[in-house]
Write a protein that holds these residues in place. Structure first.
Motif, PDB file in Angstrom:
ATOM      1  N   ARG A 250       0.853  -1.193   0.000  1.00 15.71           N
ATOM      2  CA  ARG A 250       0.000   0.000   0.000  1.00 15.71           C
ATOM      3  C   ARG A 250       0.884   1.237   0.000  1.00 15.71           C
ATOM      4  O   ARG A 250       2.070   1.185   0.279  1.00 15.71           O
ATOM      5  N   THR A 280      -4.707  -3.281   7.005  1.00 11.03           N
ATOM      6  CA  THR A 280      -5.946  -4.044   6.968  1.00 11.03           C
ATOM      7  C   THR A 280      -5.660  -5.538   7.140  1.00 11.03           C
ATOM      8  O   THR A 280      -4.510  -5.976   7.097  1.00 11.03           O
ATOM      9  N   GLU A 282      -6.369  -7.696   4.959  1.00  7.65           N
ATOM     10  CA  GLU A 282      -5.797  -8.110   3.677  1.00  7.65           C
ATOM     11  C   GLU A 282      -4.306  -7.814   3.632  1.00  7.65           C
ATOM     12  O   GLU A 282      -3.516  -8.608   3.089  1.00  7.65           O
ATOM     13  N   ASP A 283      -3.892  -6.666   4.215  1.00  6.60           N
ATOM     14  CA  ASP A 283      -2.467  -6.347   4.299  1.00  6.60           C
ATOM     15  C   ASP A 283      -1.733  -7.411   5.113  1.00  6.60           C
ATOM     16  O   ASP A 283      -0.644  -7.862   4.733  1.00  6.60           O
ATOM     17  N   ASP A 284      -2.330  -7.810   6.233  1.00  6.35           N
ATOM     18  CA  ASP A 284      -1.701  -8.824   7.096  1.00  6.35           C
ATOM     19  C   ASP A 284      -1.434 -10.104   6.324  1.00  6.35           C
ATOM     20  O   ASP A 284      -0.366 -10.713   6.452  1.00  6.35           O
ATOM     21  N   ALA A 285      -2.409 -10.519   5.533  1.00  3.31           N
ATOM     22  CA  ALA A 285      -2.257 -11.766   4.776  1.00  3.31           C
ATOM     23  C   ALA A 285      -1.091 -11.664   3.792  1.00  3.31           C
ATOM     24  O   ALA A 285      -0.293 -12.602   3.659  1.00  3.31           O
ATOM     25  N   ARG A 286      -0.963 -10.522   3.132  1.00  5.62           N
ATOM     26  CA  ARG A 286       0.127 -10.346   2.160  1.00  5.62           C
ATOM     27  C   ARG A 286       1.475 -10.232   2.864  1.00  5.62           C
ATOM     28  O   ARG A 286       2.485 -10.761   2.381  1.00  5.62           O
TER      29      ARG A 286
END
Length: 297
Positions: A250, A280, A282-286
C-alpha cells in the motif's frame, strides 16, 4: 570490504497518538541485538512531518538515552523553518546524538545556489556532524553532486549524505564527484535493494526501512560483504529483492512496515499519525505471505 546498514527507525504510537515508548525501546534493542550498524530516528520512516516539536524532542531524548552510544545515532531534524532546525539540531547534539540529518526545503523547488546558501547557514550554526538528505520523490527536486561537494569543502561538519533514489545513477555520480575528493565523506542509499550496488561502487551502504522488520537479514548481508562471501552477498540481494514487495502493498508504505513489526512481536500496535491509513486484514495476509516465503518467522 567495508559496509554499513543503518535503520531509519519507525516511530511507534499508542492508539491515542502518544508515543509508545515501551515498543520503541523494544524496537531499538532488537535492532542493536540483531547487529545493525546505526539508527536514524525522525527520518522519513518516522512520521516526523506530523509530530509537534515537543513530541519530536521527547522522541529524540528517549532515543539518545536508550540507544546510549551502543550504535551510531543520527536524528532527523528537518523542518520548514531554518531556526527550528538549528535549535532542534543543537538540542540533539548537546544531549548526545552522534549527528543530525536534514532534508532540503520542500514545497517550492530550489536551485543549486539556494541550496548552497541554505546548508551553508545551517552548518555554520549547528555545532556537530550533519548528513544531507536527498529525497526527490518527496521534496520534488534533487541536490546536485557538485553542490554537495562544495558544501563538504566549506564545512567539515557536513560528513555524509543519504540518497533516496530508486536507481543508482545519482548516487553513483555522488560517489564519483564527492568521494574522489573527500574519501571519508559517507554516502548511503535510501532503498534497501541498492545496498550492494552502493558498496560495490565505493559508497558506504544503506539506510533502509526493511531493516526495521528484518534486521537479522540486513546484518547478515553486511557480514557477507565484510567477509568477502560472494554467495552470502548474492543470497542477501535476492532475499531483499523479494522483500521489497512489502513497499508495494500500500501507499504510503509506513503502515505496512509497522504492521510487519507488530506481527513479528516488536510493536504493540501499528497506529500512526493522522491521516496515515491503517493496515488491513488483507495487508496482514500479504505481509505474512511475503515473510513466510523468505523464511522469516
Amino acid at each position: 570490504m567495508n559496509a554499513a546498514y543503518l535503520t531509519p527507525a519507525i516511530t511507534l504510537f499508542n492508539e491515542d497518538g502518544t508515543l509508545d515508548l515501551a515498543s520503541q525501546e523494544r524496537l531499538f534493542n532488537n535492532l542493536i541485538d540483531q547487529g545493525v550498524d546505526g539508527i536514524l530516528v525522525e527520518g522519513s520512516s518516522s512520521e516526523f512531518f506530523a509530530m509537534p516539536m515537543n513530541q519530536r524532542r521527547e522522541m529524540a531524548k528517549f532515543a539518545i538515552e536508550k540507544i546510549d552510544h551502543r550504535v551510531k545515532l543520527i536524528i532527523g531534524t528537518s523542518h520548514m523553518v531554518a531556526d527550528e532546525i538549528i535549535s532542534f539540531s543543537n538540542f540533539c547534539l548537546d544531549a548526545g546524538a552522534d549527528a543530525v540529518m536534514i532534508l532540503p526545503p520542500y514545497y517550492f523547488h530550489f536551485g543549486p545556489s539556494a541550496l548552497l546558501q541554505y546548508y551553508d547557514r545551517l552548518a555554520e550554526q549547528i555545532h556537530g556532524d550533519i548528513y544531507i538528505y536527498n529525497f526527490p520523490d518527496n521534496t520534488g527536486y534533487t541536490i546536485p553532486p557538485e553542490t554537495v561537494l562544495a558544501l563538504a569543502k566549506m564545512h567539515p561538519n557536513i560528513v555524509g549524505m543519504k540518497d533516496t533514489v530508486p536507481g543508482m545513477d545519482h548516487t553513483r555520480e555522488l560517489i564519483k564527484v564527492v568521494k574522489s575528493q573527500i574519501p571519508q565523506f559517507e554516502i548511503y542509499s535510501g532503498f534497501d535493494d541498492n545496498f550492494a550496488h552502493n558498496v560495490l561502487s565505493g559508497g558506504n551502504g544503506c539506510i533502509g526501512a526493511l531493516s526495521n522488520v528484518v534486521p537479522e537479514i540486513c546484518a547478515a548481508w553486511v557480514r557477507a560483504f565484510r567477509e568477502n562471501d560472494l554467495a552470502g552477498i548474492a543470497r542477501g540481494q535476492q532475499t531483499i529483492d523479494h522483500l521489497m514487495d512489502l513497499y508495494a502493498i500500500r501507499s504510503p508504505f509506513l503502515p505496512v512496515i509497522k504492521e510487519a513489526c507488530r506481527l513479528r512481536g516488536i510493536a504493540a500496535t501499528s497506529a500512526g499519525t493522522f491521516p496515515m491509513p491503517s493496515a488491513t486484514v488483507e495487508d496482514d495476509a500479504r505481509i505474512l505471505e511475503l515473510l513466510n516465503r523468505e523464511g522469516v518467522q
